[in-house]
Design a protein around this motif. Structure first.
Motif, short mmCIF file in Angstrom:
data_model
loop_
_atom_site.label_atom_id
_atom_site.label_comp_id
_atom_site.label_asym_id
_atom_site.label_seq_id
_atom_site.Cartn_x
_atom_site.Cartn_y
_atom_site.Cartn_z
N UNK A 59 -4.41 -8.81 13.30
CA UNK A 59 -5.55 -9.66 12.96
C UNK A 59 -5.39 -10.25 11.56
N UNK A 60 -4.95 -9.43 10.61
CA UNK A 60 -4.74 -9.93 9.25
C UNK A 60 -3.69 -11.03 9.21
N UNK A 79 -0.61 -5.64 24.30
CA UNK A 79 -1.20 -4.98 23.14
C UNK A 79 -2.19 -3.91 23.57
N UNK A 80 -2.89 -4.19 24.67
CA UNK A 80 -3.82 -3.22 25.26
C UNK A 80 -3.38 -2.98 26.70
N UNK A 81 -3.15 -1.74 27.06
CA UNK A 81 -2.72 -1.42 28.41
C UNK A 81 -3.95 -1.32 29.33
N UNK A 92 -9.19 -2.92 19.26
CA UNK A 92 -8.53 -4.19 18.95
C UNK A 92 -9.55 -5.25 18.57
N UNK A 93 -10.65 -5.33 19.33
CA UNK A 93 -11.68 -6.33 19.06
C UNK A 93 -12.36 -6.07 17.71
N UNK A 94 -12.51 -4.82 17.36
CA UNK A 94 -13.11 -4.48 16.06
C UNK A 94 -12.32 -5.11 14.92
#
Length: 319
Positions: A59-60, A79-81, A92-94
């Motif tokens: 994200x950064x 990135x997300x299984x 991830x959304x956070x």
């Protein structure tokens, strides 16, 4: 998820190497809130190309490079299984929200309401504010005619479209060059004629449309325009490799895609949809979603940053 780099080494090798870790959060937020830094073409980076980073550093990096968001891969080897979506997608959304992004789009492998994790993915995504997901790819069986295969695909798309409406999320099918369903825009148009609830559309990919359509891609674009709910940008050229003509992926503006003509038509048709940037040229393995990339991270970030700068320049140049 195992961290591949430290936060300090990330800053030192980033496209903004002079920005210290202690000021990064404030920088990212102010960058994203600055209207003059944005283009009216909303460009998200496909997270497949940042899978060598954990959620926070992904994200950064996206914020620092000037993207408007992240198209998060939520699929096998993503990135997300899928089997961990309930636990990992919120994490991830956070981090995506922490840099000021809205979690608008994800890429899945979903093809049917009967697959094991379809409902888990959609339920979790909607709760977190995701508005759109890309489907997987339908195959043409060798033992069926094309009309028969398309009929079967419609039978999967229709209930999936209804499920989308139930959850309040849009599905998107990407046109993709090759031998599968959707290589031809007419395939998608044919299947979507019966899906008129607004919750299933096309993720239009100009690179693949140019490969398959040559000079006729504007006709396909006009045909599918009412169904487009997201876009993919990337570029390519034909090259003679060891005596054989092959498709070679290249940075934006370095290949055969006529972005000026394409962007003009998008503006003419008033197509306003989130964009996913795919960087499929050589990036030390990042182009394939590898976690052990062979190029310095700064080179990867610089290449992506150049892509988005070219996109915004090309878009701004078109009346």
């Amino acid at each position: 998820m195992k961290k591949e780099i430290t936060r300090r080494s990330f800053i030192e090798t980033s496209v903004l190497a002079g920005v210290g870790a202690t000021v990064l959060p404030a920088f990212s937020q102010s960058f994203l809130n600055s209207k003059d830094q944005r283009s009216d073409l909303e460009v998200h980076i496909f997270s497949k190309h940042l899978q060598f980073l954990d959620y926070r550093d992904m994200a950064d990096a996206a914020a620092q490079m000037g993207f408007d968001g992240i198209d998060l891969s939520v699929r096998n080897k993503g990135h997300v299984l899928p089997e961990r979506v309930k636990d990992d997608l919120p994490k991830a959304i956070e981090h995506i929200k922490a840099v000021g992004f809205e979690p608008k789009m994800i890429t899945s492998g979903i093809l049917s309401i009967d697959e094991p994790f379809t409902k888990d993915i959609l339920e979790t995504a909607v709760k977190l504010g995701v508005e759109l997901y890309r489907l997987g790819y339908y195959k043409y069986p060798k033992n069926k005619s094309i009309p028969e295969a398309i009929s079967d695909i419609k039978k999967q798309l229709k209930p999936l479209s209804k499920l989308n409406k139930h959850y309040g999320i849009k599905g998107a099918y990407q046109n993709h060059a090759g031998l599968d369903f959707g290589a031809s825009i007419w395939d998608i148009h044919n299947a979507f004629k019966v899906l008129n609830n607004g919750f299933m559309g096309c993720q239009y990919d100009i690179r693949h449309a140019t490969v398959e359509g040559g000079k006729s891609w504007p006709t396909g674009l006009k045909l599918i325009a009412p169904h487009i709910n997201s876009l993919v940008l990337k570029d390519f050229k034909w090259a003679l490799v060891k005596g054989q003509w092959e498709l070679v992926n290249v940075p934006i503006g370095k290949g055969m895609v006529d972005f000026k003509a394409y962007f003009k038509l998008l503006k003419t048709y008033k197509i306003q949809a989130p964009v996913s940037l795919h960087c499929e040229y050589n990036l030390g393995g990042a182009e394939h979603g590898r976690k052990d990339v062979s190029l310095p991270q700064k080179e990867i970030f610089d290449a992506m940053k150049q892509d988005i700068e070219r996109i915004k320049a090309l878009w701004a140049a078109v009346e």
